[in-house]
Design an enzyme around this catalytic site. Structure first.
Site, PDB file in Angstrom:
ATOM      1  N   GLY A  14       0.834  -1.210   0.000  1.00 17.68           N
ATOM      2  CA  GLY A  14       0.000   0.000   0.000  1.00 17.68           C
ATOM      3  C   GLY A  14       0.860   1.247   0.000  1.00 17.68           C
ATOM      4  O   GLY A  14       0.548   2.246   0.656  1.00 17.68           O
ATOM      5  N   ALA A  15       1.955   1.206  -0.775  1.00 21.85           N
ATOM      6  CA  ALA A  15       2.971   2.280  -0.689  1.00 21.85           C
ATOM      7  C   ALA A  15       2.832   3.335  -1.777  1.00 21.85           C
ATOM      8  O   ALA A  15       3.700   4.179  -1.930  1.00 21.85           O
ATOM      9  CB  ALA A  15       4.369   1.658  -0.736  1.00 21.85           C
ATOM     10  N   VAL A  63      -2.876  -7.648  -2.782  1.00 25.04           N
ATOM     11  CA  VAL A  63      -2.650  -8.486  -1.591  1.00 25.04           C
ATOM     12  C   VAL A  63      -3.663  -9.625  -1.468  1.00 25.04           C
ATOM     13  O   VAL A  63      -3.442 -10.555  -0.694  1.00 25.04           O
ATOM     14  CB  VAL A  63      -2.642  -7.644  -0.277  1.00 25.04           C
ATOM     15  N   TYR A 157     -14.627  -2.282   8.899  1.00 20.69           N
ATOM     16  CA  TYR A 157     -13.261  -1.755   9.010  1.00 20.69           C
ATOM     17  C   TYR A 157     -12.704  -2.031  10.418  1.00 20.69           C
ATOM     18  O   TYR A 157     -11.585  -2.538  10.567  1.00 20.69           O
ATOM     19  CB  TYR A 157     -13.256  -0.257   8.693  1.00 20.69           C
ATOM     20  N   LYS A 161      -9.457  -4.439  11.512  1.00 14.83           N
ATOM     21  CA  LYS A 161      -8.268  -3.952  12.212  1.00 14.83           C
ATOM     22  C   LYS A 161      -8.090  -4.665  13.556  1.00 14.83           C
ATOM     23  O   LYS A 161      -6.973  -4.789  14.066  1.00 14.83           O
ATOM     24  CB  LYS A 161      -8.337  -2.436  12.380  1.00 14.83           C
TER      25      LYS A 161
HETATM   26  N1  LIG Z   1      -5.159   7.423   7.716  1.00 13.76           N
HETATM   27  C1  LIG Z   1      -5.627   7.094   8.906  1.00 13.76           C
HETATM   28  O1  LIG Z   1      -6.238   7.877   9.600  1.00 13.76           O
HETATM   29  C2  LIG Z   1      -5.396   5.717   9.440  1.00 13.76           C
HETATM   30  C3  LIG Z   1      -5.621   5.476  10.808  1.00 13.76           C
HETATM   31  C4  LIG Z   1      -5.400   4.198  11.304  1.00 13.76           C
HETATM   32  C5  LIG Z   1      -4.955   3.212  10.478  1.00 13.76           C
HETATM   33  N2  LIG Z   1      -4.768   3.484   9.151  1.00 13.76           N
HETATM   34  C6  LIG Z   1      -4.295   2.418   8.285  1.00 13.76           C
HETATM   35  O2  LIG Z   1      -3.078   2.828   7.713  1.00 13.76           O
HETATM   36  C7  LIG Z   1      -2.958   2.261   6.413  1.00 13.76           C
HETATM   37  C8  LIG Z   1      -2.741   3.343   5.367  1.00 13.76           C
HETATM   38  O3  LIG Z   1      -3.736   4.323   5.475  1.00 13.76           O
HETATM   39  P1  LIG Z   1      -3.823   5.569   4.452  1.00 13.76           P
HETATM   40  O4  LIG Z   1      -4.562   6.630   5.123  1.00 13.76           O
HETATM   41  O5  LIG Z   1      -2.481   5.849   3.904  1.00 13.76           O
HETATM   42  O6  LIG Z   1      -4.797   4.930   3.368  1.00 13.76           O
HETATM   43  P2  LIG Z   1      -4.754   4.934   1.780  1.00 13.76           P
HETATM   44  O7  LIG Z   1      -6.094   4.538   1.303  1.00 13.76           O
HETATM   45  O8  LIG Z   1      -4.182   6.219   1.278  1.00 13.76           O
HETATM   46  O9  LIG Z   1      -3.685   3.792   1.473  1.00 13.76           O
HETATM   47  C9  LIG Z   1      -3.999   2.440   1.342  1.00 13.76           C
HETATM   48  C10 LIG Z   1      -3.205   1.910   0.184  1.00 13.76           C
HETATM   49  O10 LIG Z   1      -3.512   0.511   0.039  1.00 13.76           O
HETATM   50  C11 LIG Z   1      -3.626   0.245  -1.341  1.00 13.76           C
HETATM   51  N3  LIG Z   1      -4.428  -0.964  -1.585  1.00 13.76           N
HETATM   52  C12 LIG Z   1      -5.769  -1.095  -1.469  1.00 13.76           C
HETATM   53  N4  LIG Z   1      -6.144  -2.332  -1.839  1.00 13.76           N
HETATM   54  C13 LIG Z   1      -5.011  -2.999  -2.182  1.00 13.76           C
HETATM   55  C14 LIG Z   1      -4.744  -4.314  -2.636  1.00 13.76           C
HETATM   56  N5  LIG Z   1      -5.732  -5.204  -2.833  1.00 13.76           N
HETATM   57  N6  LIG Z   1      -3.465  -4.669  -2.874  1.00 13.76           N
HETATM   58  C15 LIG Z   1      -2.463  -3.771  -2.710  1.00 13.76           C
HETATM   59  N7  LIG Z   1      -2.650  -2.509  -2.299  1.00 13.76           N
HETATM   60  C16 LIG Z   1      -3.920  -2.125  -2.032  1.00 13.76           C
HETATM   61  C17 LIG Z   1      -4.290   1.485  -1.924  1.00 13.76           C
HETATM   62  O11 LIG Z   1      -4.100   1.571  -3.334  1.00 13.76           O
HETATM   63  C18 LIG Z   1      -3.606   2.595  -1.145  1.00 13.76           C
HETATM   64  O12 LIG Z   1      -2.467   3.094  -1.810  1.00 13.76           O
HETATM   65  C19 LIG Z   1      -4.206   1.430   6.206  1.00 13.76           C
HETATM   66  O13 LIG Z   1      -3.948   0.111   6.653  1.00 13.76           O
HETATM   67  C20 LIG Z   1      -5.202   2.089   7.125  1.00 13.76           C
HETATM   68  O14 LIG Z   1      -6.232   1.210   7.475  1.00 13.76           O
HETATM   69  C21 LIG Z   1      -4.961   4.701   8.619  1.00 13.76           C
END
Ligand SMILES: NC(=O)c1ccc[n+]([C@@H]2O[C@H](COP(=O)([O-])OP(=O)(O)OC[C@H]3O[C@@H](n4cnc5c(N)ncnc54)[C@H](O)[C@@H]3O)[C@@H](O)[C@H]2O)c1
Length: 254
Positions: A14-15, A63, A157, A161
């Site tokens: 997810g980078a 994934v 969600y 988690k």
């Molecule tokens: N942003 C927040 O407030 C927050 C808080 C707590 C936890 N998180 C967790 O942190 C992580 C990143 O969050 P973010 O805000 O950067 O979200 P984001 O949606 O910007 O990033 C998630 C990434 O995962 C990728 N992705 C989705 N489905 C995929 C798949 N099947 N295979 C490969 N890649 C895939 C997306 O393309 C995206 O680039 C996530 O796990 C999210 O649940 C985020």
């Protein structure tokens, strides 16, 4: 660069954007060679790492597809010769419709389960051979405050988690014999594109409520998380496993 991850190869899923992109960049700045995987194009991430003087390759990754996860592990091997760290960050988050628990779309429920939970399992399986033969490794699973605090209107969600924490604890017990550590990080809401999408027009109110519930009264920013990821990836945490670190400004105390 301060070199806390010198000599290590890290995979970040997810980078392509948001937190995963930031983890990739910051870990590269600490000396890691980075494999950036995403279903989206990771070119911007790779360019950012390279521009900062680091090493990275981007791979297309789904994934939910075991072959795709194996190809990502192969890319780490062929580019950098091993795998030391896996950051399981990819998830469905921003684009989710959510809703009342009894009105969540069953297809969306299953997609969340597939990406956020099965995806963590798949990527962990893909790297485990390399880590086992090296008799070391660090898997960092990204959970969420939602798992600990609860999150209305996003049961799928929050459930996913919480499952990540269960995976973390069980894998830590199973893999300790191979000196592989498994930990998770549970952030509160971070100001990313995903968070903008998630809260939509309720973002400002959500930010206020979240900050108000914390001991440290401001919202979490992208840069606040990288230090914890680097710590768990580095040898500084070499006797830490099975833990969930809350990076939430002091909202939930474990
Ligand atoms: N942003 C927040 O407030 C927050 C808080 C707590 C936890 N998180 C967790 O942190 C992580 C990143 O969050 P973010 O805000 O950067 O979200 P984001 O949606 O910007 O990033 C998630 C990434 O995962 C990728 N992705 C989705 N489905 C995929 C798949 N099947 N295979 C490969 N890649 C895939 C997306 O393309 C995206 O680039 C996530 O796990 C999210 O649940 C985020």
């Amino acid at each position: 660069m301060t070199g806390q991850l010198e000599g290590k190869t890290v995979i970040v899923t997810g980078a392509a954007r948001g937190l995963g992109k930031e983890y990739a960049l910051r870990m590269a700045q600490e000396g890691a060679a980075v494999v950036a995987g995403d279903i989206r194009d990771c070119a911007e991430t790779v360019d950012a790492v390279t521009a900062a003087g680091g090493r990275a390759v981007g791979v297309t990754l789904d994934v939910t597809d075991m072959d795709s996860c194996r190809a990502m592990a192969d890319a780490a091997f062929s580019s950098f010769g091993g795998i030391d760290v896996l950051v399981n960050n990819a998830a469905l988050y921003g684009g989710l419709k959510g809703g009342r628990f009894d009105a969540i779309d069953p297809d969306e429920w299953n997609q969340v389960l597939n990406v956020n939970v099965t995806g963590v399992w798949n990527c962990s399986k893909a790297v485990i051979g390399a880590m086992r033969s090296a008799k070391q490794g660090s898997i960092i699973n990204i959970s969420s405050l939602a798992a600990m605090y609860g999150l209305p209107f996003s049961l799928h969600y929050a459930m996913s988690k919480a499952a990540v924490i269960g995976i973390t604890r069980s894998l830590a017990r199973e893999l300790g014999r191979d000196w592989i550590r498994v930990n998770s990080i549970a952030p509160s809401a971070v100001m990313t594109e995903g968070t903008d999408e998630f809260f939509g027009d309720k973002l400002d109110r959500a930010k206020e409520v979240i900050a108000d519930n914390q001991s440290l009264k401001r919202n979490l920013e992208v840069g606040d998380l990288a230090g914890t990821v680097i710590y768990l990836a580095s040898d500084a945490s070499k006797f830490v496993t099975g833990q969930t670190l809350m990076v939430d400004g002091g909202s939930v105390f474990l």
